[in-house]
Each structure stands twice: as C-alpha cells, then as structure tokens.
Design a protein around this motif. Structure first.
Motif, PDB file in Angstrom:
ATOM      1  N   TYR A 189     -35.122  68.368  90.293  1.00  0.00           N
ATOM      2  CA  TYR A 189     -35.419  68.917  88.969  1.00  0.00           C
ATOM      3  C   TYR A 189     -34.194  69.546  88.307  1.00  0.00           C
ATOM      4  CZ  TYR A 189     -40.488  68.414  89.652  1.00  0.00           C
ATOM      5  OH  TYR A 189     -41.745  67.916  89.841  1.00  0.00           O
ATOM      6  N   PHE A 190     -33.384  70.237  89.095  1.00  0.00           N
ATOM      7  CA  PHE A 190     -32.285  71.015  88.525  1.00  0.00           C
ATOM      8  C   PHE A 190     -30.912  70.411  88.813  1.00  0.00           C
ATOM      9  CE2 PHE A 190     -35.771  74.003  88.682  1.00  0.00           C
ATOM     10  CZ  PHE A 190     -35.648  74.683  87.482  1.00  0.00           C
ATOM     11  N   MET A 191     -30.885  69.134  89.194  1.00  0.00           N
ATOM     12  CA  MET A 191     -29.619  68.505  89.537  1.00  0.00           C
ATOM     13  C   MET A 191     -28.641  68.505  88.355  1.00  0.00           C
ATOM     14  SD  MET A 191     -27.883  67.213  91.938  1.00  0.00           S
ATOM     15  CE  MET A 191     -29.200  67.027  93.145  1.00  0.00           C
ATOM     16  N   VAL A 192     -29.097  68.098  87.183  1.00  0.00           N
ATOM     17  CA  VAL A 192     -28.211  68.014  86.015  1.00  0.00           C
ATOM     18  C   VAL A 192     -27.723  69.389  85.564  1.00  0.00           C
ATOM     19  CG1 VAL A 192     -28.044  67.315  83.589  1.00  0.00           C
ATOM     20  CG2 VAL A 192     -29.155  65.801  85.245  1.00  0.00           C
ATOM     21  N   PRO A 193     -28.622  70.396  85.382  1.00  0.00           N
ATOM     22  CA  PRO A 193     -28.127  71.729  85.014  1.00  0.00           C
ATOM     23  C   PRO A 193     -27.133  72.302  86.019  1.00  0.00           C
ATOM     24  CG  PRO A 193     -30.496  71.616  84.700  1.00  0.00           C
ATOM     25  CD  PRO A 193     -30.096  70.362  85.411  1.00  0.00           C
ATOM     26  N   LEU A 194     -27.379  72.087  87.315  1.00  0.00           N
ATOM     27  CA  LEU A 194     -26.475  72.613  88.337  1.00  0.00           C
ATOM     28  C   LEU A 194     -25.121  71.910  88.295  1.00  0.00           C
ATOM     29  CD1 LEU A 194     -28.873  73.084  91.386  1.00  0.00           C
ATOM     30  CD2 LEU A 194     -27.861  74.869  89.962  1.00  0.00           C
ATOM     31  N   LEU A 195     -25.124  70.610  88.046  1.00  0.00           N
ATOM     32  CA  LEU A 195     -23.865  69.872  87.896  1.00  0.00           C
ATOM     33  C   LEU A 195     -23.046  70.440  86.740  1.00  0.00           C
ATOM     34  CD1 LEU A 195     -25.043  66.193  88.477  1.00  0.00           C
ATOM     35  CD2 LEU A 195     -23.327  67.391  89.837  1.00  0.00           C
ATOM     36  N   ILE A 196     -23.720  70.679  85.613  1.00  0.00           N
ATOM     37  CA  ILE A 196     -23.037  71.211  84.430  1.00  0.00           C
ATOM     38  C   ILE A 196     -22.512  72.619  84.685  1.00  0.00           C
ATOM     39  CG2 ILE A 196     -23.367  71.942  82.029  1.00  0.00           C
ATOM     40  CD1 ILE A 196     -25.402  69.655  81.748  1.00  0.00           C
TER      41      ILE A 196
END
Length: 360
Positions: A189-196
C-alpha cells in the motif's frame, strides 16, 4: 537469485529499517509542527488580523528592529509559515519575538518550540554531530535502492498471479498470519510514498550530488542575469534598512542572515508565499556586501531547471506539495517503517524458531 534478494531484504530491514523507523516516526511528528506550535504559542507566534497587514508595515518594523539591536543580531526571521511575528536570533544564542507592527517584545523561545527544533535535528542527524546526517542520508539511499526495491521484487514474485491476496489482511487468522499480512499488505500500500520520501530525504545529505544529476535537465538558455551586480545607494555606510524598505515586487522577505566577519555579505532569503500552500515552492536569495552592492544569487524565475527542481525536495518530502492530503499521507507513511520493522522482526523470529525446532 531469489534467496539472495530475500537475504538482502532481511538484513537491510533489521539495520536500515531501524533507522528508517526512527526517521519516519520523528518526521511524522514534525509534519504537524506548524499547527501544534501555533496552538501552544499564540502569544509568541500569532497576531490578530495578520492578514490585513501589508508588506510595507512588516518591512518598516524589521528596519526599526535592526536599527535598535544593531550588531548583536545573528539572524532575523520575518513572518513565515506558522510564525506571524518577527524573531531575532542574537549572537549569544538567545531568541526574542516581536510584534510585526508595534515592535513590542513578546518573549523568548518556549519549551515546545525548542522541542520541535530538537526533533528536527534528531530526524536529520539522529542527534549525532558531524556524522549523523551521513548515517541518515546513506540509510535513506539504501532504504530506497535496496530495501524497498527488494520488497517490491519479493511481493511481485509471490503475488503476481493473485494480486488481491497481496493486498489482503485477514484479521480473523492466527497471530503469525496477521503479522505477515500486515507486513506484506502495508508494504504494498505504501510502497510509492515510501520510495518518494526516502529519495527526497537523502537529498538533504547529498544535495550537491543530486544537483549534479539534475543538471541533465538544464537547458542552454542564458542565465547570466543572476550574476549581475547593481550599486545599492551612494554613501559611506551600509544601507541595510534602505534595502528592506525598497521592497520586492515578486517575493516576501523570509530571513536575513548577518555576516560573520567584515568581508562576508548579508544574505536575504525570500519566499513567494508567507503561508503554507500547496504547489511549487518559489524562492529567491540575495547578497548585500559591505560596499552596498546587491547580487542575486538565485531566483526561481531565472534559475536553471536543476535549481528549480532541487527547491521542491522539501515540500515533496514533507507532503506540502499536495496540500493537506499530502501532509496526511506523509504523516501516515512515516509510521509505516516502524510497523514494517516490528512485523518483519516477528517474521524473522518465527522463522528462527521453526528452524530451531526442526534441528532438535
């Protein structure tokens, strides 16, 4: 290959994951610093009918404060974000807050303001002098390049034929299964926000390398206008107050940093909006030397693309680029690394226990 990637994910999770958990937790707390500081310090930071004040009044008050306190000032900060008053940091380290119209002394730093300042230091350096920022920055890079990407690989190879299962948390299962579901689902769920967040966070440690990379986006347009100097005003003394009162048509003055020696310049930092707003962050920086000459160091309107892009790392990292929704997302996402660390640690322990039982 698959086994190696899983080992990388495991050991980075137990090391970088711990640092990321601390950084995420402190970062989440700091997201709401403006609102909390305003609520706890209305007498220091808030002014009635502030929206009705014009820039000329703020500049006149600032010039007056500069004339009163003279050479004892280290920096002066004008209304910005949650602070609607003017604060002065003195050479002795003390700070005083003043009304932007009457110049009245409002008080010094409160415990809550100091708390958030220390929280930011912990977030960026773990409280370790000199080397702390490199530990945090390097951890963020490893978190971005290897821990998260290895997690993506493991999740994809495990659930590519059943994506729904990869996003599902079965709360009616056994504790071990719930723990595992929390780990794999929240990671997805939070892969993209954490990458950013990890990518933007490491910028504050390795900004020079980032800017070198971003220079690939620079065009060949002429930007020599940034380097042009113009005489300020004739006279034998520094016309700092006159510079303030001359105004700026496109930006609001945010801060003045005073020279540390007789040859260093004054540094003026400008911002497009005094309040927290969504969208791009537009800034300007100006230097004023002892001879009264002004140099535009940077200006969003004329900066190369690399500088413009670098300016956006802070609002992206803290979520302000996307307004309130972005800040809420960053707040929640900042708590996820701690959840991932704890659930991952439980998964590791459960595997160790199974191996121990099989070995008996």
């Amino acid at each position: 290959m698959n086994k190696t990637i899983r080992k990388i994910h495991l050991w980075l999770g137990l090391t970088c994951g711990l640092i990321a958990s601390f950084s995420g937790l402190t970062g989440s707390l700091y997201v709401w610093q403006p609102e909390i500081s305003s609520f706890l310090n209305p007498d220091l930071l808030q002014v009635e009918d502030f929206g009705d004040l014009d820039e000329g009044t703020i500049m006149e008050t600032t010039a007056s404060l500069l004339a009163i306190h003279g050479d004892s000032i280290n920096s002066i900060f004008l209304p910005y974000r949650e602070q609607q008053t003017i604060s002065i940091k003195f050479d002795n380290g003390e700070t005083s807050y003043h009304h932007p119209v009457t110049r009245a002394f409002l008080g010094g730093k409160s415990a809550s303001i100091l708390f958030f300042e220390n929280l930011l230091v912990l977030h960026r350096t773990l409280g370790i002098p000199t080397y702390g920022k490199y530990i945090v920055g390097t951890s963020a890079i490893l978190f971005f390049l290897f821990l998260l990407t290895s997690g993506i690989y493991i999740w994809t190879t495990s659930y590519r034929n059943n994506l729904k299962e990869g996003f599902t948390i079965k709360l009616n299962g056994k504790k071990k299964k719930i723990n595992f579901d929390l780990h794999k689902a929240f990671g997805a769920y939070f892969m993209v926000p954490l990458l950013i967040m990890a990518f933007s966070g490491s910028y504050f440690t390795y900004n020079s390398y980032y800017k070198s990379g971003l220079s690939l986006f620079d065009s060949k347009r002429d930007s020599t206008g940034m380097d042009i100097q113009r005489p300020f005003m004739p006279g034998n003394s520094l016309r700092l107050e006159d510079h303030l009162l001359s105004g700026n048509e496109a930006y609001a003055l945010r801060a003045i940093h005073f020279p540390k020696n007789t040859v260093a310049p004054y540094r003026f930092r400008y911002i497009k909006e005094r309040f927290i707003t969504s969208g791009l962050r537009r800034t300007k920086e100006v230097e004023l030397d002892a001879k009264g000459h002004v140099t535009v160091v940077s200006d969003y309107r004329t900066d190369p693309n690399s500088n413009r892009m670098a300016t956006q790392f802070y609002p992206i990292h803290i979520g302000e680029m996307a307004g309130t929704i972005g800040r809420i997302l960053v707040f929640v996402s900042g708590l996820v690394p701690l959840l991932m660390f704890l659930t991952g640690l439980n998964i590791y322990r459960n595997k160790k226990r199974r191996k121990t039982k099989k070995g008996k």
